[in-house]
Design a protein around this motif. Sequence first.
Motif, PDB file in Angstrom:
ATOM      1  N   ASP A 179       0.828  -1.078  -0.041  1.00 56.49           N
ATOM      2  CA  ASP A 179       0.032  -0.269   0.098  1.00 56.49           C
ATOM      3  C   ASP A 179       0.895   1.255  -0.062  1.00 56.49           C
ATOM      4  OD1 ASP A 179      -2.424  -1.170   0.030  1.00 56.49           O
ATOM      5  OD2 ASP A 179      -2.371  -1.627   2.015  1.00 56.49           O
ATOM      6  N   ASN A 180       0.199   2.300  -0.294  1.00 61.79           N
ATOM      7  CA  ASN A 180       0.992   3.508  -0.393  1.00 61.79           C
ATOM      8  C   ASN A 180       2.278   3.556  -1.075  1.00 61.79           C
ATOM      9  OD1 ASN A 180      -0.093   3.014   2.723  1.00 61.79           O
ATOM     10  ND2 ASN A 180      -0.554   5.347   1.737  1.00 61.79           N
ATOM     11  N   MET A 181       2.420   3.532  -2.478  1.00 60.40           N
ATOM     12  CA  MET A 181       3.260   3.341  -3.474  1.00 60.40           C
ATOM     13  C   MET A 181       3.197   4.211  -4.496  1.00 60.40           C
ATOM     14  SD  MET A 181       4.839   0.113  -5.376  1.00 60.40           S
ATOM     15  CE  MET A 181       3.979   0.311  -7.063  1.00 60.40           C
ATOM     16  N   ILE A 182       4.469   4.823  -4.803  1.00 58.95           N
ATOM     17  CA  ILE A 182       4.419   5.841  -6.205  1.00 58.95           C
ATOM     18  C   ILE A 182       5.263   5.328  -7.205  1.00 58.95           C
ATOM     19  CG2 ILE A 182       6.110   7.385  -5.199  1.00 58.95           C
ATOM     20  CD1 ILE A 182       4.745   9.716  -7.237  1.00 58.95           C
ATOM     21  N   PHE A 183       4.797   5.119  -8.499  1.00 60.24           N
ATOM     22  CA  PHE A 183       5.571   4.510  -9.443  1.00 60.24           C
ATOM     23  C   PHE A 183       5.837   5.538 -10.525  1.00 60.24           C
ATOM     24  CE2 PHE A 183       1.476   3.678 -10.683  1.00 60.24           C
ATOM     25  CZ  PHE A 183       1.127   3.787 -11.903  1.00 60.24           C
ATOM     26  N   LEU A 184       7.127   5.658 -11.073  1.00 64.29           N
ATOM     27  CA  LEU A 184       7.453   6.653 -12.156  1.00 64.29           C
ATOM     28  C   LEU A 184       7.958   5.867 -13.369  1.00 64.29           C
ATOM     29  CD1 LEU A 184       9.238   9.237  -9.860  1.00 64.29           C
ATOM     30  CD2 LEU A 184       6.650   9.294 -10.575  1.00 64.29           C
ATOM     31  N   ILE A 185       7.250   5.878 -14.541  1.00 64.74           N
ATOM     32  CA  ILE A 185       7.525   4.878 -15.678  1.00 64.74           C
ATOM     33  C   ILE A 185       7.754   6.116 -16.889  1.00 64.74           C
ATOM     34  CG2 ILE A 185       7.106   3.198 -17.081  1.00 64.74           C
ATOM     35  CD1 ILE A 185       5.408   2.053 -14.847  1.00 64.74           C
ATOM     36  N   ASP A 186       8.988   6.253 -17.161  1.00 65.66           N
ATOM     37  CA  ASP A 186       9.309   7.054 -18.380  1.00 65.66           C
ATOM     38  C   ASP A 186       9.201   6.189 -19.716  1.00 65.66           C
ATOM     39  OD1 ASP A 186      10.122   9.492 -19.649  1.00 65.66           O
ATOM     40  OD2 ASP A 186      12.180   8.870 -19.486  1.00 65.66           O
ATOM     41  N   GLU A 187       8.666   6.720 -20.761  1.00 66.69           N
ATOM     42  CA  GLU A 187       8.484   6.194 -22.110  1.00 66.69           C
ATOM     43  C   GLU A 187       8.399   4.796 -22.132  1.00 66.69           C
ATOM     44  OE1 GLU A 187       8.047   8.224 -24.302  1.00 66.69           O
ATOM     45  OE2 GLU A 187       9.209   9.968 -24.101  1.00 66.69           O
ATOM     46  N   ILE A 188       7.135   4.265 -21.576  1.00 66.37           N
ATOM     47  CA  ILE A 188       6.994   3.111 -21.517  1.00 66.37           C
ATOM     48  C   ILE A 188       6.921   1.954 -22.919  1.00 66.37           C
ATOM     49  CG2 ILE A 188       4.558   3.104 -21.670  1.00 66.37           C
ATOM     50  CD1 ILE A 188       3.940   0.824 -19.513  1.00 66.37           C
ATOM     51  N   PHE A 189       7.771   0.942 -22.702  1.00 66.96           N
ATOM     52  CA  PHE A 189       7.807  -0.089 -24.040  1.00 66.96           C
ATOM     53  C   PHE A 189       8.127   0.492 -25.152  1.00 66.96           C
ATOM     54  CE2 PHE A 189       4.764  -2.652 -21.587  1.00 66.96           C
ATOM     55  CZ  PHE A 189       5.617  -3.353 -20.733  1.00 66.96           C
ATOM     56  N   THR A 190       9.148   1.453 -25.117  1.00 66.34           N
ATOM     57  CA  THR A 190       9.772   2.115 -26.545  1.00 66.34           C
ATOM     58  C   THR A 190      10.451   1.040 -27.227  1.00 66.34           C
ATOM     59  OG1 THR A 190      11.593   2.989 -25.380  1.00 66.34           O
ATOM     60  CG2 THR A 190       9.815   4.414 -25.633  1.00 66.34           C
ATOM     61  N   GLY A 191      10.976   0.066 -26.863  1.00 63.75           N
ATOM     62  CA  GLY A 191      11.572  -0.983 -27.484  1.00 63.75           C
ATOM     63  C   GLY A 191      11.003  -1.935 -28.253  1.00 63.75           C
ATOM     64  N   THR A 192       9.557  -1.829 -28.306  1.00 63.45           N
ATOM     65  CA  THR A 192       8.703  -2.853 -29.410  1.00 63.45           C
ATOM     66  C   THR A 192       7.834  -1.833 -30.404  1.00 63.45           C
ATOM     67  OG1 THR A 192       7.361  -4.745 -29.318  1.00 63.45           O
ATOM     68  CG2 THR A 192       6.903  -2.765 -27.848  1.00 63.45           C
ATOM     69  N   ASN A 193       7.230  -2.727 -31.089  1.00 58.74           N
ATOM     70  CA  ASN A 193       6.138  -2.018 -32.099  1.00 58.74           C
ATOM     71  C   ASN A 193       5.096  -1.291 -31.372  1.00 58.74           C
ATOM     72  OD1 ASN A 193       3.939  -4.073 -32.200  1.00 58.74           O
ATOM     73  ND2 ASN A 193       5.683  -5.304 -32.245  1.00 58.74           N
ATOM     74  N   SER A 194       4.416  -0.427 -32.076  1.00 60.06           N
ATOM     75  CA  SER A 194       3.387   0.346 -31.772  1.00 60.06           C
ATOM     76  C   SER A 194       2.091  -0.463 -31.114  1.00 60.06           C
ATOM     77  CB  SER A 194       2.996   1.615 -32.617  1.00 60.06           C
ATOM     78  OG  SER A 194       2.492   0.838 -33.781  1.00 60.06           O
ATOM     79  N   VAL A 195       1.802  -1.560 -31.697  1.00 59.19           N
ATOM     80  CA  VAL A 195       0.889  -2.235 -31.303  1.00 59.19           C
ATOM     81  C   VAL A 195       0.887  -3.128 -30.163  1.00 59.19           C
ATOM     82  CG1 VAL A 195      -0.667  -4.222 -32.088  1.00 59.19           C
ATOM     83  CG2 VAL A 195       0.027  -2.646 -33.844  1.00 59.19           C
ATOM     84  N   ASP A 196       2.201  -3.679 -29.946  1.00 57.29           N
ATOM     85  CA  ASP A 196       2.609  -4.452 -28.758  1.00 57.29           C
ATOM     86  C   ASP A 196       2.703  -3.101 -27.591  1.00 57.29           C
ATOM     87  OD1 ASP A 196       2.398  -6.802 -29.799  1.00 57.29           O
ATOM     88  OD2 ASP A 196       4.368  -6.980 -30.226  1.00 57.29           O
ATOM     89  N   ARG A 197       3.420  -2.261 -27.954  1.00 58.90           N
ATOM     90  CA  ARG A 197       3.594  -1.123 -26.744  1.00 58.90           C
ATOM     91  C   ARG A 197       2.250  -0.773 -26.170  1.00 58.90           C
ATOM     92  NH1 ARG A 197       6.678   1.947 -29.721  1.00 58.90           N
ATOM     93  NH2 ARG A 197       4.986   3.338 -30.626  1.00 58.90           N
ATOM     94  N   ILE A 198       1.587  -0.353 -27.182  1.00 58.48           N
ATOM     95  CA  ILE A 198       0.183   0.102 -26.474  1.00 58.48           C
ATOM     96  C   ILE A 198      -0.486  -0.978 -25.681  1.00 58.48           C
ATOM     97  CG2 ILE A 198      -2.197   1.174 -27.231  1.00 58.48           C
ATOM     98  CD1 ILE A 198      -0.674   2.263 -29.702  1.00 58.48           C
ATOM     99  N   LEU A 199      -0.603  -1.999 -26.333  1.00 58.78           N
ATOM    100  CA  LEU A 199      -1.351  -3.076 -25.495  1.00 58.78           C
ATOM    101  C   LEU A 199      -0.696  -3.469 -24.278  1.00 58.78           C
ATOM    102  CD1 LEU A 199      -3.546  -5.497 -25.529  1.00 58.78           C
ATOM    103  CD2 LEU A 199      -1.905  -6.969 -26.590  1.00 58.78           C
TER     104      LEU A 199
END
Length: 598
Positions: free
Chosen positions: A499-519
């Motif tokens: 509980d009580n957590m903060i996550f910071l994710i930058d440019e998520i899944f840029t290493g794959t194609n757009s379809v897989d990245r969005i999914l």
Amino acid sequence: MQKRFIDKKEEYNNLYKSLEKKYNIISNIRFFVMVLIIYLGYKIYNNFGTMFLALEIILVFLFLILVVYHQKIRVERERAKILEDINGRYISRIDGTWIEFEDTGKEFIDTSHDYSNDLDIVGENSIFQLLNITNTHIGRKIFVNNLLKPDKDKKKIYLKQEAIKELSGKLDLVQEIEYITYKNKKDLKDPETLIKYAESDENLFKSKFIKNLIRFMPVLVLGINIYGIISKSFFIIYIGLGVLIVQVLIWLFSMFRNSKILETVHYLKYNLETYLEVLKLLEKENFSSEELKRIKETMFSQGQSSIEAIKELDKITQIINIRSGGISNLILNVLFLWDYQCIFLLEKWKNKYGEKVKSWIEGIGEIESLISFSVLNNINSHIVFPKIVEGKSRIIAEEIGHPLINMEDRVDNDIKLDNEIFIITGSNMSGKTTFLRTIGINLVLAYNGAGVCAKSMELTLLDIITSMRVVDDLKGGISTFYAEILRIKRIIDRAETQDNMIFLIDEIFTGTNSVDRILGAKNVIGNLNKDNIIGMITTHDLELCALDSRKRIRNFYFEDKYDGKTIKFDYKIKSGKSTSTNAKNLMNLAGIKIVIKQ
């Protein structure tokens, strides 16, 4: 704010020049007096006279006085130079040249840590490099440990806040402690071996009889031999030599073991001198904050003053150092079993003070760590101490900025992350990543009781975990993309149990194609969309903005403006989703022709 340190730097520079001039004058006078002493010595040798002898004695005394005074000036000159440099480093912290500081804490870099590598906590261009003024080994370890593992306890945070506020207003004390610890920095050693020895209950001999026998044996040996020589009795002399041989064998029997024990304190000479000076300074200082009072109490309480203990240990060290030379070591041990006598002194000291030593040394380290956090208040006028609140996970701040960016260049933002997840879009270089780091690094400061770069800030206690600078592992056969998957899996797993957590994710899944990245991104957000788990994800995929229809998810963006010649950024976060991209514009600026329109 900078003028204060410029004035102090100039003041110490002028003092240094004055002392340097005085130092050189005394050097010349010493040389002249020495020449006169030699000349008068020659005169006395060739033609003895009472007047010459009287002058010679006066000049010798004068020379000794000059030597002592010269040494005093040398110490004062060194102090002025170091304090000039200390104030110069404060100026560097303000004007941005602090990135040239040698101590970056790079040995503490751990790419597997929850956030340190992503938020520039240690290493080049880090908060450690900016704020660190610790010079003792223990102080450095405590400061780093505080940065990497903040103690998320509301009461302790507020106690640290008061201590840091007080220290930030005691600049002269802060700089004096930095001077004391800095002047011997190259010779300071890790005190871990001393702490372990002090805490151990192991003595060289358990039997008091054997210990007393070894203590008395040199007296017996010398007594028998001296009596044999005076009485001219060969029988007594032979007995004396026999006992002496036994004594030598006793020394040789534990020579290596004894040397190892004595080396424990022998190499800490400069540590002891440094500890003693700091403790004397702290003893005279009156503190008002409870945390500083607590630390001081551990050093000067229960009738066992840390100053007296360190003084005693320093004297024992001096006794140990008498036998440092090869010949003196041999003679002292053969005649007096010197190593044993020194160890018995150490054991007596250990039995008296041993259980307190660690807390005393760590107390100095805690002071250094708090002082390091207080530095921010003296180099940045836009600082506030945050309020720790209860309830749902949230961060609410006005004009929050990145502490590693100069005040003149920094753009501040408001944030209200109230039990929510932000999807942040925007073009390249618009400020998304910097904003994530701004939030993360200020949280680390806040949980250490330090000031944060904001006009106001309130927050709950949160665990911080990030995925920003993901790197591959060629030896382990892990690509950058897979390394990111593992990192994000770790975040999701933590959210399952935390509980009580903060996550910071930058440019998520840029290493794959757009379809897989969005999914993939949608599923990550879905897994993290839980009560009291808050966070921010930056992306170029505007399709993710459709998730704002779900509870707790909101869209924010950074924008840019292109006038055909330049791209301008305001670095201000805005509610909603981005409506522009700038990759094409950046290629134009770089001189790459756009030959395929779509």
